[in-house]
Structure formats: C-alpha cells, structure tokens
Design an enzyme around this catalytic site. Structure first.
Site, PDB file in Angstrom:
ATOM      1  N   ASP A   1       0.843  -1.195   0.000  1.00 33.74           N
ATOM      2  CA  ASP A   1       0.000   0.000   0.000  1.00 33.74           C
ATOM      3  C   ASP A   1       0.884   1.252   0.000  1.00 33.74           C
ATOM      4  O   ASP A   1       2.038   1.199   0.424  1.00 33.74           O
ATOM      5  CB  ASP A   1      -0.865   0.046   1.275  1.00 33.74           C
ATOM      6  CG  ASP A   1      -2.040  -0.921   1.228  1.00 33.74           C
ATOM      7  OD1 ASP A   1      -2.369  -1.446   0.149  1.00 33.74           O
ATOM      8  OD2 ASP A   1      -2.643  -1.136   2.301  1.00 33.74           O
TER       9      ASP A   1
ATOM     10  N   GLN B   1      -0.573   6.966  -6.370  1.00 31.02           N
ATOM     11  CA  GLN B   1      -1.694   7.873  -6.042  1.00 31.02           C
ATOM     12  C   GLN B   1      -1.705   9.039  -7.044  1.00 31.02           C
ATOM     13  O   GLN B   1      -0.707   9.752  -7.170  1.00 31.02           O
ATOM     14  CB  GLN B   1      -1.511   8.432  -4.633  1.00 31.02           C
ATOM     15  CG  GLN B   1      -1.448   7.382  -3.541  1.00 31.02           C
ATOM     16  CD  GLN B   1      -0.602   7.836  -2.361  1.00 31.02           C
ATOM     17  OE1 GLN B   1       0.462   8.420  -2.534  1.00 31.02           O
ATOM     18  NE2 GLN B   1      -1.064   7.551  -1.159  1.00 31.02           N
TER      19      GLN B   1
ATOM     20  N   ARG C   1      -1.350  -0.799  -8.339  1.00 28.81           N
ATOM     21  CA  ARG C   1      -2.734  -0.397  -8.044  1.00 28.81           C
ATOM     22  C   ARG C   1      -2.762   1.117  -8.224  1.00 28.81           C
ATOM     23  O   ARG C   1      -1.909   1.823  -7.688  1.00 28.81           O
ATOM     24  CB  ARG C   1      -3.110  -0.737  -6.604  1.00 28.81           C
ATOM     25  CG  ARG C   1      -4.479  -0.176  -6.216  1.00 28.81           C
ATOM     26  CD  ARG C   1      -4.711  -0.200  -4.709  1.00 28.81           C
ATOM     27  NE  ARG C   1      -4.715  -1.532  -4.177  1.00 28.81           N
ATOM     28  CZ  ARG C   1      -4.296  -1.817  -2.923  1.00 28.81           C
ATOM     29  NH1 ARG C   1      -3.868  -0.863  -2.119  1.00 28.81           N
ATOM     30  NH2 ARG C   1      -4.318  -3.054  -2.484  1.00 28.81           N
TER      31      ARG C   1
HETATM   32  P1  FDA Z   1     -14.041   9.564  -4.859  1.00 29.14           P
HETATM   33  O1  FDA Z   1     -13.367   9.899  -3.572  1.00 29.14           O
HETATM   34  O2  FDA Z   1     -14.396  10.670  -5.771  1.00 29.14           O
HETATM   35  O3  FDA Z   1     -15.290   8.692  -4.514  1.00 29.14           O
HETATM   36  C1  FDA Z   1     -16.268   8.346  -5.474  1.00 29.14           C
HETATM   37  C2  FDA Z   1     -17.506   7.889  -4.711  1.00 29.14           C
HETATM   38  O4  FDA Z   1     -17.207   6.669  -4.023  1.00 29.14           O
HETATM   39  C3  FDA Z   1     -17.912   8.854  -3.590  1.00 29.14           C
HETATM   40  O5  FDA Z   1     -18.789   9.827  -4.046  1.00 29.14           O
HETATM   41  C4  FDA Z   1     -18.557   7.920  -2.585  1.00 29.14           C
HETATM   42  O6  FDA Z   1     -19.874   7.662  -2.958  1.00 29.14           O
HETATM   43  C5  FDA Z   1     -17.768   6.660  -2.731  1.00 29.14           C
HETATM   44  N1  FDA Z   1     -16.685   6.502  -1.747  1.00 29.14           N
HETATM   45  C6  FDA Z   1     -15.372   6.658  -1.979  1.00 29.14           C
HETATM   46  N2  FDA Z   1     -14.646   6.354  -0.876  1.00 29.14           N
HETATM   47  C7  FDA Z   1     -15.531   5.995   0.083  1.00 29.14           C
HETATM   48  C8  FDA Z   1     -15.409   5.555   1.438  1.00 29.14           C
HETATM   49  N3  FDA Z   1     -14.227   5.425   2.045  1.00 29.14           N
HETATM   50  N4  FDA Z   1     -16.555   5.250   2.107  1.00 29.14           N
HETATM   51  C9  FDA Z   1     -17.740   5.361   1.508  1.00 29.14           C
HETATM   52  N5  FDA Z   1     -17.925   5.773   0.234  1.00 29.14           N
HETATM   53  C10 FDA Z   1     -16.836   6.083  -0.473  1.00 29.14           C
HETATM   54  N6  FDA Z   1      -5.329   5.270  -0.922  1.00 29.14           N
HETATM   55  C11 FDA Z   1      -4.026   5.473  -0.612  1.00 29.14           C
HETATM   56  O7  FDA Z   1      -3.628   6.606  -0.379  1.00 29.14           O
HETATM   57  N7  FDA Z   1      -3.171   4.417  -0.546  1.00 29.14           N
HETATM   58  C12 FDA Z   1      -3.562   3.143  -0.825  1.00 29.14           C
HETATM   59  O8  FDA Z   1      -2.736   2.221  -0.768  1.00 29.14           O
HETATM   60  C13 FDA Z   1      -4.918   2.926  -1.159  1.00 29.14           C
HETATM   61  N8  FDA Z   1      -5.396   1.691  -1.429  1.00 29.14           N
HETATM   62  C14 FDA Z   1      -6.679   1.525  -1.896  1.00 29.14           C
HETATM   63  C15 FDA Z   1      -7.132   0.253  -2.288  1.00 29.14           C
HETATM   64  C16 FDA Z   1      -8.373   0.119  -2.880  1.00 29.14           C
HETATM   65  C17 FDA Z   1      -8.822  -1.237  -3.329  1.00 29.14           C
HETATM   66  C18 FDA Z   1      -9.208   1.264  -3.049  1.00 29.14           C
HETATM   67  C19 FDA Z   1     -10.530   1.155  -3.741  1.00 29.14           C
HETATM   68  C20 FDA Z   1      -8.795   2.490  -2.617  1.00 29.14           C
HETATM   69  C21 FDA Z   1      -7.542   2.635  -2.023  1.00 29.14           C
HETATM   70  N9  FDA Z   1      -7.108   3.869  -1.563  1.00 29.14           N
HETATM   71  C22 FDA Z   1      -5.780   4.033  -1.203  1.00 29.14           C
HETATM   72  C23 FDA Z   1      -8.080   4.967  -1.376  1.00 29.14           C
HETATM   73  C24 FDA Z   1      -8.155   5.844  -2.588  1.00 29.14           C
HETATM   74  O9  FDA Z   1      -6.949   6.559  -2.719  1.00 29.14           O
HETATM   75  C25 FDA Z   1      -9.303   6.862  -2.488  1.00 29.14           C
HETATM   76  O10 FDA Z   1      -9.132   7.684  -1.390  1.00 29.14           O
HETATM   77  C26 FDA Z   1     -10.677   6.265  -2.373  1.00 29.14           C
HETATM   78  O11 FDA Z   1     -10.787   5.114  -3.156  1.00 29.14           O
HETATM   79  C27 FDA Z   1     -11.718   7.273  -2.827  1.00 29.14           C
HETATM   80  O12 FDA Z   1     -11.469   7.674  -4.151  1.00 29.14           O
HETATM   81  P2  FDA Z   1     -12.398   7.259  -5.390  1.00 29.14           P
HETATM   82  O13 FDA Z   1     -11.510   7.019  -6.559  1.00 29.14           O
HETATM   83  O14 FDA Z   1     -13.269   6.142  -5.007  1.00 29.14           O
HETATM   84  O15 FDA Z   1     -13.169   8.578  -5.736  1.00 29.14           O
END
Ligand code: FDA
Length: 299
Positions: A125, A154, A175
């Site tokens: 991560d 990221q 990822r």
């Molecule tokens: P965005 O934040 O725009 O979210 C889109 C929609 O998804 C939101 O409107 C909401 O509805 C929903 N949503 C998103 N996150 C949510 C939450 N936590 N709870 C509820 N609803 C939520 N980051 C990092 O810095 N280091 C890492 O190693 C990882 N690893 C990782 C693994 C996996 C499998 C995922 C999916 C995500 C990560 N992340 C991460 C987190 C990532 O960087 C990011 O903060 C979140 O995925 C939210 O970003 P989105 O791309 O989903 O878009």
C-alpha cells in the site's frame, strides 16, 4: 475542511466503541482473521477476489512489526488452506518503515517469499508522502527479484507522472488510486478534475505499456473511462482488474462483476480497527460524511 466535517471529526472520538463498530462493520471484516476469511469466502462464492489488510500503521517498536508479520503469515496460510482467491496488502509503516528502512525491506521481502511459497502475491500500500520514495525504492528492489509483488500509485501526487515513467520500464504491477491522505498543496493536487485527469492519463499510459493495473476507484466517471480504455486497447481479463473497498459503492461493484470484469475487494480487519478508524476519520472527515450518507440512505 468544511465546518460540518470539523464537527464530525471532533464528535466521533467521543462516540462509544460499540456504536462506532455498528457503523464501521460495513467497511471492516471484524477484529479477527477468521472473520476476514469468512468475508473472502462470501466474495469468492460470487466470483469476486480479495486482498486482506491487517489494520494498523506507524509501528514504533520492531517487536510489534514482527507480530504483524506473524499475522500476515497466518493469513497467507489460511487463504491457502481454505483454497481461497485472495492476496495480502501491507503498509510499510506497519512493518517498520519509520523505524528502519532496511528492517522494513527485509520484512516485506520475507512476506513476498512466504507468499511465493503459496503462489500468492503481496501488494505494498502507499501511505502519506513522507513514505512515497522509500516505498517505491523497496518495491523496485523487490520486483527485480520477485514477480509476486506490486505497489500503489496515487494520482493526487504531483510526482506521479515521474514515478510511472520510472516504473513503466520495470513492467511494474500497480494499483492506481487517487490517494486518501490529506497532503500539502506543494505535494498534491487539490482539484478534483486535475486528480481525475491525472488518473486517466496515468491509467492510459500504464495500460498502453502493458503494465498490470488494479484500477482502484469507486468514481463512476473513472470507471467509465477505464471501461472505454479496456475496450479500445482490447484488454483481456488477466491484463487488469477493478478494485474497491469493502462496503463501498456495492451497486457499481456488482454491475462491473455482472458485466464480466475482474473485481478485487480490499478487506481490512484486525484488533486495531477502532484506533485505525478514528485516525483516518480525524485525518479525512470526508470518510465520515460517506458513512453518514450511507446510514441515512439506508444502503
Ligand atoms: P471519490 O473519492 O471521488 O469517490 C467516489 C464515490 O465513491 C464517492 O462519491 C462515494 O460515494 C464513494 N466513496 C469513496 N470512498 C468511500 C469511502 N471510504 N466510504 C464510503 N464511500 C466512499 N489510498 C491510498 O492513499 N493508498 C492506498 O494504498 C490505497 N489503497 C486503496 C485500495 C483500494 C482497493 C481502493 C478502492 C482504494 C484505495 N485507496 C488508497 C483509497 C483511494 O486513494 C481513495 O481515497 C478512495 O478510493 C476514494 O477515491 P475514489 O476514486 O473512489 O473517488
């Protein structure tokens, strides 16, 4: 941080642990490995694979990291003995990065070797920007020796384009996510559209250069863009996967799975779930807003 987010961040630490658990359990498999294994079984039965994350970070004593190592080894053994399709995700500071980089490298290397024994995989991560260079260094060194290790990029970081230019020739397994930590503007873009454009630019570049990408987002705009790229580049199943967090945008997850796309769910678990949740919420109260929205929408 908006006023409402500040209030949420202040109030949450006062909420009793059992009440927090009622809300957190949507996003966390539970305190034990057994609960996480049960969650994987459910997902695997629906054709969805998983990655297991033991909650915790910023370990201060080497012996604590060594305990985490034992837990990860047990997780790998249990995944194998239950014949499950899941790998592990590790946080470098949980394995001692802030104590001693070489110690952390050796710990992750040991887990990669252990995973190899089971034909499994370790995802490293990405944490806050103070860890980025060390994490990429550790990954690149390991990837020279092993093929069952990957790292995270990221797209909110200003340095990301340089990082992928370094990682593409290594045929890195990545990822791709936006990034969850609250970083200073000198380090990270703050604008939603720029972060998304950087995600799209980076994803295209990685896929065109045949890097395996875990497309980790719940943002439907990015999902749509990824789908269009998968089609344009005529990618096959083993060349990418979508990744989502446990309990988040389950409808979108199921739509992608039903359409035949590979999907991996990130399943956090462990006894430190409360401290971890509080810390995340304090750093980024937007997450609390998501939880509250889910509660009131009843989903
Ligand atoms: P965005 O934040 O725009 O979210 C889109 C929609 O998804 C939101 O409107 C909401 O509805 C929903 N949503 C998103 N996150 C949510 C939450 N936590 N709870 C509820 N609803 C939520 N980051 C990092 O810095 N280091 C890492 O190693 C990882 N690893 C990782 C693994 C996996 C499998 C995922 C999916 C995500 C990560 N992340 C991460 C987190 C990532 O960087 C990011 O903060 C979140 O995925 C939210 O970003 P989105 O791309 O989903 O878009």
């Amino acid at each position: 941080m908006s006023f409402i987010n500040k209030i949420i961040a202040l109030i949450l630490p006062l909420v009793p642990k059992f009440i927090v658990y009622l809300f957190a359990k949507r996003y966390i498999a539970g305190p034990t490995l057994e609960m996480a294994i049960d969650a994987i079984k459910d997902f695997n039965a629906r054709g969805i694979v998983a990655t297991l994350d033991i909650l915790g970070e910023e370990i201060e004593k080497k012996e604590d990291s060594l305990k985490v190592m034992e837990e990860y080894k047990q997780a790998l053994a249990d995944i194998k003995s239950n014949n499950l399709d899941a790998n592990i995700s590790v946080k470098p500071t949980h394995l001692g990065l802030k104590i001693d980089k070489e110690f952390c490298y050796q710990n992750i290397r040991t887990l990669v070797i252990e995973a190899k024994k089971y034909e499994n995989f370790v995802r490293i991560d990405m944490e806050d920007y103070t860890c980025t260079t060390d994490t990429i260094d550790i990954y690149s060194k390991l990837h020279k020796e092993f093929d069952n290790v990957g790292v995270v990029i990221q797209t909110y970081l200003r340095r990301t384009i340089d990082d992928i230019n370094q990682l593409i020739p290594e045929k890195a397994n990545l990822r791709l996510c936006k990034g969850i930590y609250v970083e200073p503007p000198q380090i990270a873009y703050k604008d939603y559209d720029i972060i998304n454009s950087n995600f799209q630019y980076t994803l295209r570049k990685l896929l065109e250069n045949k890097c395996y990408v875990g497309i980790a987002t719940h943002d439907e705009k990015l999902v749509w863009h990824a789908l269009s790229l998968i089609d344009e580049l005529n990618l096959k199943k083993g060349e990418y996967e979508f990744q989502m967090l446990l309990g988040v945008t389950e409808d979108l997850r199921d739509i992608l799975v039903d359409a035949g796309h590979p999907m991996r769910i990130y399943i956090p678990f462990g006894e430190h779930w409360h401290a971890y949740s509080m810390r995340r919420l304090k750093e980024n109260p937007q997450v609390a807003m998501y939880i509250i929205k889910h509660i009131f929408s009843g989903r």
